[in-house]
Design a protein around this motif. Structure first.
Motif, PDB file in Angstrom:
ATOM      1  N   VAL A  43      -1.150 -86.947  37.734  1.00 48.45           N
ATOM      2  CA  VAL A  43       0.156 -86.280  37.606  1.00 48.45           C
ATOM      3  C   VAL A  43       0.014 -84.952  36.885  1.00 48.45           C
ATOM      4  N   ALA A  44      -0.799 -84.920  35.826  1.00 48.37           N
ATOM      5  CA  ALA A  44      -1.004 -83.676  35.090  1.00 48.37           C
ATOM      6  C   ALA A  44      -1.653 -82.608  35.964  1.00 48.37           C
ATOM      7  N   ARG A  45      -2.489 -83.022  36.890  1.00 41.16           N
ATOM      8  CA  ARG A  45      -3.169 -82.072  37.761  1.00 41.16           C
ATOM      9  C   ARG A  45      -2.316 -81.653  38.961  1.00 41.16           C
ATOM     10  N   MET A  46      -1.589 -82.585  39.550  1.00 37.06           N
ATOM     11  CA  MET A  46      -0.921 -82.329  40.830  1.00 37.06           C
ATOM     12  C   MET A  46       0.604 -82.390  40.772  1.00 37.06           C
ATOM     13  N   GLY A  47       1.158 -83.050  39.770  1.00 36.13           N
ATOM     14  CA  GLY A  47       2.599 -83.215  39.699  1.00 36.13           C
ATOM     15  C   GLY A  47       3.034 -84.534  40.306  1.00 36.13           C
ATOM     16  N   GLN A  48       4.178 -85.064  39.830  1.00 34.60           N
ATOM     17  CA  GLN A  48       4.642 -86.389  40.262  1.00 34.60           C
ATOM     18  C   GLN A  48       4.927 -86.431  41.764  1.00 34.60           C
ATOM     19  N   ARG A  49       5.631 -85.417  42.267  1.00 30.96           N
ATOM     20  CA  ARG A  49       6.023 -85.422  43.674  1.00 30.96           C
ATOM     21  C   ARG A  49       4.806 -85.391  44.588  1.00 30.96           C
ATOM     22  N   THR A  50       3.852 -84.520  44.291  1.00 34.12           N
ATOM     23  CA  THR A  50       2.655 -84.388  45.125  1.00 34.12           C
ATOM     24  C   THR A  50       1.831 -85.673  45.117  1.00 34.12           C
ATOM     25  N   VAL A  51       1.677 -86.275  43.932  1.00 31.25           N
ATOM     26  CA  VAL A  51       0.899 -87.515  43.835  1.00 31.25           C
ATOM     27  C   VAL A  51       1.572 -88.627  44.622  1.00 31.25           C
TER      28      VAL A  51
ATOM     29  N   MET B 172      10.239 -87.012  49.871  1.00 28.26           N
ATOM     30  CA  MET B 172      10.284 -85.574  50.142  1.00 28.26           C
ATOM     31  C   MET B 172      11.693 -85.004  49.965  1.00 28.26           C
ATOM     32  N   LEU B 173      12.720 -85.828  50.199  1.00 28.02           N
ATOM     33  CA  LEU B 173      14.096 -85.352  50.081  1.00 28.02           C
ATOM     34  C   LEU B 173      14.619 -85.382  48.648  1.00 28.02           C
ATOM     35  N   PHE B 174      14.250 -86.410  47.891  1.00 31.84           N
ATOM     36  CA  PHE B 174      14.946 -86.650  46.630  1.00 31.84           C
ATOM     37  C   PHE B 174      14.098 -86.516  45.364  1.00 31.84           C
ATOM     38  N   ILE B 175      12.769 -86.554  45.483  1.00 30.66           N
ATOM     39  CA  ILE B 175      11.928 -86.480  44.278  1.00 30.66           C
ATOM     40  C   ILE B 175      11.527 -85.032  44.027  1.00 30.66           C
ATOM     41  N   ARG B 176      11.785 -84.556  42.806  1.00 29.06           N
ATOM     42  CA  ARG B 176      11.422 -83.196  42.432  1.00 29.06           C
ATOM     43  C   ARG B 176      10.038 -83.170  41.788  1.00 29.06           C
ATOM     44  N   GLN B 177       9.444 -82.000  41.831  1.00 30.86           N
ATOM     45  CA  GLN B 177       8.139 -81.833  41.192  1.00 30.86           C
ATOM     46  C   GLN B 177       8.306 -81.743  39.683  1.00 30.86           C
ATOM     47  N   SER B 178       7.533 -82.506  38.950  1.00 31.50           N
ATOM     48  CA  SER B 178       7.528 -82.452  37.488  1.00 31.50           C
ATOM     49  C   SER B 178       6.229 -83.043  36.979  1.00 31.50           C
ATOM     50  N   GLY B 179       5.945 -82.785  35.734  1.00 31.69           N
ATOM     51  CA  GLY B 179       4.751 -83.343  35.106  1.00 31.69           C
ATOM     52  C   GLY B 179       3.497 -82.529  35.274  1.00 31.69           C
ATOM     53  N   LYS B 180       3.477 -81.568  36.211  1.00 33.53           N
ATOM     54  CA  LYS B 180       2.268 -80.791  36.457  1.00 33.53           C
ATOM     55  C   LYS B 180       2.033 -79.808  35.323  1.00 33.53           C
ATOM     56  N   GLY B 181       0.768 -79.602  35.015  1.00 27.97           N
ATOM     57  CA  GLY B 181       0.416 -78.622  33.993  1.00 27.97           C
ATOM     58  C   GLY B 181       0.196 -79.202  32.619  1.00 27.97           C
ATOM     59  N   GLY B 182       0.335 -80.522  32.494  1.00 28.43           N
ATOM     60  CA  GLY B 182       0.057 -81.142  31.210  1.00 28.43           C
ATOM     61  C   GLY B 182      -1.413 -81.026  30.833  1.00 28.43           C
ATOM     62  N   LYS B 183      -1.697 -81.150  29.547  1.00 32.23           N
ATOM     63  CA  LYS B 183      -3.062 -80.982  29.061  1.00 32.23           C
ATOM     64  C   LYS B 183      -3.795 -82.323  28.942  1.00 32.23           C
ATOM     65  N   LEU B 184      -3.343 -83.287  29.704  1.00 30.79           N
ATOM     66  CA  LEU B 184      -3.975 -84.602  29.667  1.00 30.79           C
ATOM     67  C   LEU B 184      -5.373 -84.531  30.261  1.00 30.79           C
ATOM     68  N   LYS B 185      -6.345 -85.032  29.514  1.00 29.92           N
ATOM     69  CA  LYS B 185      -7.736 -85.040  29.965  1.00 29.92           C
ATOM     70  C   LYS B 185      -8.180 -86.470  30.231  1.00 29.92           C
ATOM     71  N   LEU B 186      -9.011 -86.608  31.223  1.00 28.21           N
ATOM     72  CA  LEU B 186      -9.563 -87.921  31.556  1.00 28.21           C
ATOM     73  C   LEU B 186     -10.996 -87.991  31.060  1.00 28.21           C
ATOM     74  N   ASP B 187     -11.283 -89.007  30.278  1.00 31.59           N
ATOM     75  CA  ASP B 187     -12.652 -89.232  29.797  1.00 31.59           C
ATOM     76  C   ASP B 187     -13.443 -89.864  30.936  1.00 31.59           C
ATOM     77  N   TRP B 188     -14.119 -89.006  31.704  1.00 24.83           N
ATOM     78  CA  TRP B 188     -14.814 -89.461  32.903  1.00 24.83           C
ATOM     79  C   TRP B 188     -15.959 -90.423  32.581  1.00 24.83           C
ATOM     80  N   THR B 189     -16.643 -90.187  31.474  1.00 29.00           N
ATOM     81  CA  THR B 189     -17.756 -91.076  31.116  1.00 29.00           C
ATOM     82  C   THR B 189     -17.259 -92.495  30.866  1.00 29.00           C
ATOM     83  N   GLY B 190     -16.218 -92.620  30.046  1.00 27.46           N
ATOM     84  CA  GLY B 190     -15.667 -93.941  29.766  1.00 27.46           C
ATOM     85  C   GLY B 190     -15.048 -94.577  30.993  1.00 27.46           C
TER      86      GLY B 190
END
Length: 504
Positions: free
Chosen positions: A78-86, A191-209
């Motif tokens: 969600v942080a990378r793509m946004g709620q609607r896109t995901v 596509m009709l009713f969900i707006r884009q939100s959540g994109k651009g957050g600084k949430l990081k994923l610990d890929w190693t873990g």
């Protein structure tokens, strides 16, 4: 991300909020339905794809373990793509993999497509719930959560009945084809009713873990799924899976202790109730879907029930869950340990009753046991989430929720595999023990009243007797699996004594 979410409710009209509620409820019901709808067709899949009982269980377990692994990535996506896109990407991917499932000609591609279903379906439920929490505030949120919760319950209840009808009337492929038009409807509404939100957050994923934990979970699952067939550690493949699981767990522990921002936050485990809640939700996952995975092959292969009847019997459990959720809501002011204890007692009792099933069990008895079990699991869920999250600090909620649902899904996939392993192994042992009594040297077989219509003096008679011995042995295997189910449930009840309850 927080500031944007906070302004969204004021910008939406009441009508649009309810349209969003219907949209996320449909997406959630769609995913929840596919978790159970395929169970009814397991016997038909077993015959069509020439699979053994433990192999056909992979259709369920690999889907669930894929969901377990990908679910914690939802926040990062969600942080990378946004709620609607995901959400759009997940619904499209879910529709495509469902269509591919319907085209599978052998077991291997079907398993691959089911893994794809789990990957694309994993973010749908947590993301839908997040959108719901953003859209509704105050007293409206409780109402919206109630409708959303009903969608989660109705999906698994409707799925088996609908799947049983389609499998019997047409064939198993229509179970997956049914999902496609529902996905198209869900996609249009998103596509009709969900707006884009959540994109651009600084949430990081610990890929190693994340990768270390994924490696450990997948290797453990594959080891349990294939261990019985490959004779466990006599096989190099099983040894490889065991080494992968140990390596993944070792890397995860070391990285968690030494990293500044690990995938598993160690501070989560300082909350005693949350830690106990993790154990309880793992057991809940073990108890939740195992019976509806074991019953279809047992009822069809051993009792000869049609798919439509099996679907209706499994749907009775959904009716029980609706009752259980209602009762849990009425018991909200009580100590959560009361609801958990009553739920576990009912669920364990249902397992003990199923362990007594024989070839004379009636459809009504199977249905009522399903209702009892549904009430038990429904009663457990609300107090379980209350125990796990009531005392957890708000800043840990996202990490805690991801781990909570990961363990629930992993418990489901692992215990289903273990249960089918018990069925197969018990059946083999019981067949050997029963077959020893079929011998010309057995004095009892000289009496016609004992032998009945079996003739041990001819090949045809011996073949019929062997088939009956195999049938009896398989029933013993299922009985042992249900005994294990009940034992796990009853053995967990003392853990509730360690739950700390705040008195107001």
């Amino acid at each position: 991300m927080t500031s944007e979410a906070a302004t969204i409710p004021e910008e939406l009209s009441q009508t649009r909020r309810y349209l969003i509620l219907v949209t996320v409820a449909l997406c959630t019901m769609l995913y929840a339905m596919t978790v159970t709808i395929v169970n009814v067709a397991l016997p038909q899949l077993q015959g069509a794809l020439s699979a053994t009982p433990d192999q056909i269980a992979w259709v369920v377990t690999l889907n669930v373990v894929a969901t377990a692994v990908v679910t914690p990535m939802t926040g990062w996506l969600v942080a990378r793509m946004g709620q609607r896109t995901v959400l759009i990407s997940c619904v499209i991917g879910f529709a495509v993999t469902s269509l591919l499932c319907a085209t599978a000609a052998t077991l291997e591609p079907l398993l691959a497509y089911r893994v794809g279903q789990g990957i694309f379906g994993a973010p749908i439920v947590p993301l839908s719930q997040a959108i719901l929490l953003i859209t509704f505030t105050g007293k409206d949120r409780a109402m919206a959560q109630g409708i959303f919760g009903m969608a989660v319950v109705v999906g698994p209840a409707v799925g088996p009945a609908l799947g049983g009808y389609l499998a019997e009337t047409y064939n198993w492929r229509w179970i997956f084809l049914l999902i496609v038009p529902l996905c198209i409807a869900a996609l249009a509404m998103v596509m009709l009713f969900i707006r884009q939100s959540g994109k651009g957050g600084k949430l990081k994923l610990d890929w190693t873990g994340f990768l270390a934990l994924s490696l450990a979970i997948v290797c453990v699952q594959l080891m349990v799924d294939r261990g019985e067939r490959l004779d466990w550690f006599e096989s190099g493949e099983i040894i490889l899976y065991a080494c992968g699981a140990v390596l993944g767990l070792y890397v995860l522990v070391v990285h968690t202790v030494t990293s500044d921002g690990p995938f598993l936050n160690p501070q989560l485990f300082r909350d005693r109730n949350f830690t106990i809640g993790l154990l309880l939700v793992f057991v809940y996952g073990m108890l939740n879907f195992t019976p509806i995975t074991l019953l279809p092959p047992m009822l069809q292969n051993l009792k000869g029930y049609p798919d439509s009847l099996i679907g209706l019997l499994l749907a009775m459990r959904g009716v029980g869950m609706v009752i259980g959720f209602y009762l849990a809501g009425r018991m909200g002011s009580l100590d959560p340990r009361v609801g958990l204890t009553v739920g576990m007692l009912l669920t364990g009792t249902s397992g003990a009753i199923m362990a007594t099933f024989d070839f004379n069990v009636s459809a009504e008895a199977v249905g009522w046991v399903g209702v009892l079990q549904g009430i038990g699991t429904g009663l457990m869920w609300v107090p379980l989430t209350s125990v796990a999250f009531t005392s957890l600090p708000t800043r840990f909620m996202a990490d805690g929720s991801a781990l909570f649902h990961l363990l629930r899904n992993f418990g489901t996939s692992l215990f289903i595999a273990v249960s089918f392993m018990v069925v197969v192994r018990s059946a083999q042992i019981s067949h050997f023990e029963l077959a020893q009594n079929v011998s010309p040297y057995n004095e009892a077989l000289r009496f016609p009243s004992v032998v009945g219509h079996w003739d041990i003096g001819s090949l045809h008679g011996l073949a019929k007797l062997s088939a009956e011995v195999d049938r009896q042995a398989q029933m013993i295997g299922y009985a042992n699996a249900f005994i294990m189910y009940a034992a796990v449930c009853f053995a967990t009840i003392p853990v509730l004594l360690f739950v700390r309850v705040r008195h107001h």
